[in-house]
Design a protein around this motif. Structure first.
Motif, mmCIF file in Angstrom:
data_model
loop_
_atom_site.group_PDB
_atom_site.id
_atom_site.type_symbol
_atom_site.label_atom_id
_atom_site.label_comp_id
_atom_site.label_asym_id
_atom_site.label_seq_id
_atom_site.Cartn_x
_atom_site.Cartn_y
_atom_site.Cartn_z
ATOM 1 N N SER A 101 -9.564 41.321 15.035
ATOM 2 C CA SER A 101 -8.960 42.604 15.414
ATOM 3 C C SER A 101 -10.054 43.646 15.596
ATOM 4 O O SER A 101 -11.018 43.694 14.821
ATOM 5 N N PHE A 102 -9.899 44.488 16.610
ATOM 6 C CA PHE A 102 -10.873 45.556 16.841
ATOM 7 C C PHE A 102 -10.219 46.645 17.680
ATOM 8 O O PHE A 102 -9.194 46.425 18.342
ATOM 9 N N PRO A 134 -2.644 46.394 22.785
ATOM 10 C CA PRO A 134 -2.059 47.585 22.141
ATOM 11 C C PRO A 134 -0.645 47.890 22.594
ATOM 12 O O PRO A 134 0.130 48.497 21.838
ATOM 13 N N ASP A 135 -0.259 47.487 23.829
ATOM 14 C CA ASP A 135 1.088 47.759 24.323
ATOM 15 C C ASP A 135 2.094 46.697 23.896
ATOM 16 O O ASP A 135 3.259 46.710 24.331
ATOM 17 N N GLY A 136 1.655 45.754 23.043
ATOM 18 C CA GLY A 136 2.553 44.734 22.526
ATOM 19 C C GLY A 136 2.637 43.472 23.368
ATOM 20 O O GLY A 136 3.239 42.480 22.944
ATOM 21 N N PHE A 191 -7.864 43.664 29.435
ATOM 22 C CA PHE A 191 -8.040 45.022 28.920
ATOM 23 C C PHE A 191 -7.463 46.082 29.860
ATOM 24 O O PHE A 191 -7.839 47.251 29.778
ATOM 25 N N SER A 192 -6.550 45.673 30.732
ATOM 26 C CA SER A 192 -5.983 46.613 31.699
ATOM 27 C C SER A 192 -4.586 47.074 31.282
ATOM 28 O O SER A 192 -3.832 46.346 30.629
ATOM 29 N N ASN A 203 -5.764 49.029 19.740
ATOM 30 C CA ASN A 203 -6.143 47.892 18.901
ATOM 31 C C ASN A 203 -5.765 46.563 19.561
ATOM 32 O O ASN A 203 -4.600 46.364 19.935
ATOM 33 N N TYR A 204 -6.760 45.694 19.665
ATOM 34 C CA TYR A 204 -6.564 44.364 20.238
ATOM 35 C C TYR A 204 -6.719 43.324 19.129
ATOM 36 O O TYR A 204 -7.481 43.510 18.180
ATOM 37 N N ALA A 205 -5.995 42.237 19.286
ATOM 38 C CA ALA A 205 -6.103 41.121 18.332
ATOM 39 C C ALA A 205 -6.217 39.821 19.121
ATOM 40 O O ALA A 205 -5.275 39.433 19.827
#
Length: 455
Positions: A101-102, A134-136, A191-192, A203-205
């Protein structure tokens, strides 16, 4: 000179603002050297020219603090090494999940992403990699069975964002975006934003899962690299090397070269010049003519020839610098010796039958110690800049990350033309600061032992 005691020198020295400034800078340099030697592994220093040791780092990345001055933040290079591990199992299926996660908060897309792992298993487990945005939205990146093995084995591999299989998997999920993603790179898809092709912050996982039936498999080493355009305090060079490590290791190397060359040169010059002046007559004439021959030789061309024909080892270079560093000091110490040997206590010692060596080391050389200290301080910058000049010309020892060698590499890869200022400015500034420290100290001492220089 005999009237100047060590206490007087110390007292006068600390009255000089220039001398105090030099001591402060030198203290910082010595402290930096000690921290470098004790904290940075020697293996890192030894691997400076091994490309395989720097593969995880970005190429020609700017320092991270540059983002503080930019309106549009550029992505930082991230190396994630400690995933969150979870294990799930029932009677048949074993699942091991590893999550990185970051927080991504930049205005540009990353360069790429790489997942490197080492898995221990038997049979043929299934490896799946996905990312939760981050948008699920959850994007599946890859699903592949590892090579079959009938016994316990360790399999090492890397998954690149440029892999065709990964890109194909993403294109199959085109319905999750409001625009066509077929011609975009993997990182510009992952990442778009879903609405437009702009970086999505948050936050990305990245989740890596291993499935195996009946047996338990595990990933024993796991790294996720998010390729960025900024890295570290001082950035990286074209060979992906962390320039902060090179600059830090360059500090003890510069002090070592400067101090060893200057101290050895001053000792050689003092003994040679004092002996020549003390003996006088034909001995003095012969020694001084030899001194004139060495003094007349052009140092830099000879150093270049010697480096090319004999060796470019840093220790051989130090020896060459000593050869040309003592001649000027010998001339000055000879003139001082001619004055001191006429004094009464020296003549009395000669009348008492003392040996020449005893008179030189007991009565003459101690009088020249203040001059020796000043000469050492003043000679250090010349040694450092000469080594840097030879290294810049490509005649230095490439196995040592000296500041001159860093500048040579920058020149080789056209850093100035490409605007890679962080590769050029810091080593140049370090050379200047180190030289300035010793010049300050040397000038402060010189003004003490030479009253004519006092204002």
């Amino acid at each position: 000179m005999s009237s100047i005691s060590p206490q007087d020198i110390k007292k006068e020295f600390f009255k000089s603002k220039m001398g105090i400034a030099g001591i402060i800078i030198l203290t910082i340099l010595i402290s930096t050297s000690l921290v470098t030697i004790t904290t940075i592994p020697v293996e890192t220093f030894q691997e400076w020219n091994n490309p395989g040791s720097w593969m995880e780092y970005p190429k020609a990345a700017t320092p991270v603090w540059v983002n503080l001055f930019l309106i549009e933040k550029i992505p930082e290079h991230k190396i994630l090494t400690q995933p969150k591990v979870e294990d799930f199992s029932n009677n048949e299926i074993n699942l091991s999940a590893y999550q990185f996660s970051f927080n991504f908060e930049y205005d540009q897309f990353p360069n790429d992403f790489i997942y490197s792992y080492s898995a221990k298993y038997s049979d043929s487990p299934l490896l799946e990699m996905s990312v939760i945005r981050p948008d699920g939205i959850k994007l599946k990146l890859i699903s592949s069975a590892l090579p079959y093995s009938s016994t316990d084995t360790i399999h090492e591999d890397k998954i690149f964002s440029t892999d065709a299989m990964l890109k194909k998997e993403l294109v199959l999920q085109n319905d999750k975006f409001d625009f066509n993603i077929e011609k975009l790179s993997a990182e510009k898809i992952v990442f778009s934003k879903a609405e437009t092709n702009e970086p999505l912050k948050g936050n990305y996982a990245f989740v890596i899962e291993m499935f195996e039936i009946g047996k338990k498999s595990e990933i024993i080493e796991s790294d996720l690299i998010i390729g960025g355009k900024a890295f570290g305090i001082m950035g990286t060079d074209e060979l992906r090397r962390d320039l902060a490590i090179g600059l830090l290791w360059g500090t003890p190397l510069a002090l070592f070269i400067g101090l060893v060359v200057s101290i050895a040169s001053v000792i050689m010059g003092l003994i040679y010049g004092v002996y020549s002046g003390f003996k006088g007559k034909k001995t003095d004439e012969a020694l001084m003519r030899f001194n004139d021959v060495i003094y007349a030789l052009p140092a830099l061309p000879f150093l270049i020839i010697l480096s090319v024909t004999i060796s470019n080892s840093i220790f051989v270079m130090i020896g060459f610098l000593m050869i040309f560093g003592w001649v000027g000091i010998a001339k000055v110490s000879r003139s001082m010796s001619l004055q001191i040997k006429t004094r009464g206590y020296v003549e009395a010692a000669a009348m008492m039958g003392q040996k020449d060596s005893k008179m030189i080391f007991k009565h003459i050389l101690p009088q020249l110690l203040p001059y020796a200290f000043a000469s050492v301080a003043i000679s250090v910058p010349a040694a450092i800049t000469t080594e840097a000049g030879l290294s810049f010309l490509g005649l230095g020892d490439p196995s040592f990350p000296t500041w001159g060698q860093i500048l040579h590499d920058a020149n080789t890869f056209g850093a100035a033309a490409r605007g890679l200022w962080w590769w050029i400015v810091p080593p140049g500034v370090m050379i200047a600061i180190t030289g300035l420290a010793f010049v300050f100290i040397g000038n402060a001492l010189d003004s003490i032992i030479n009253p004519k220089l006092k204002r």
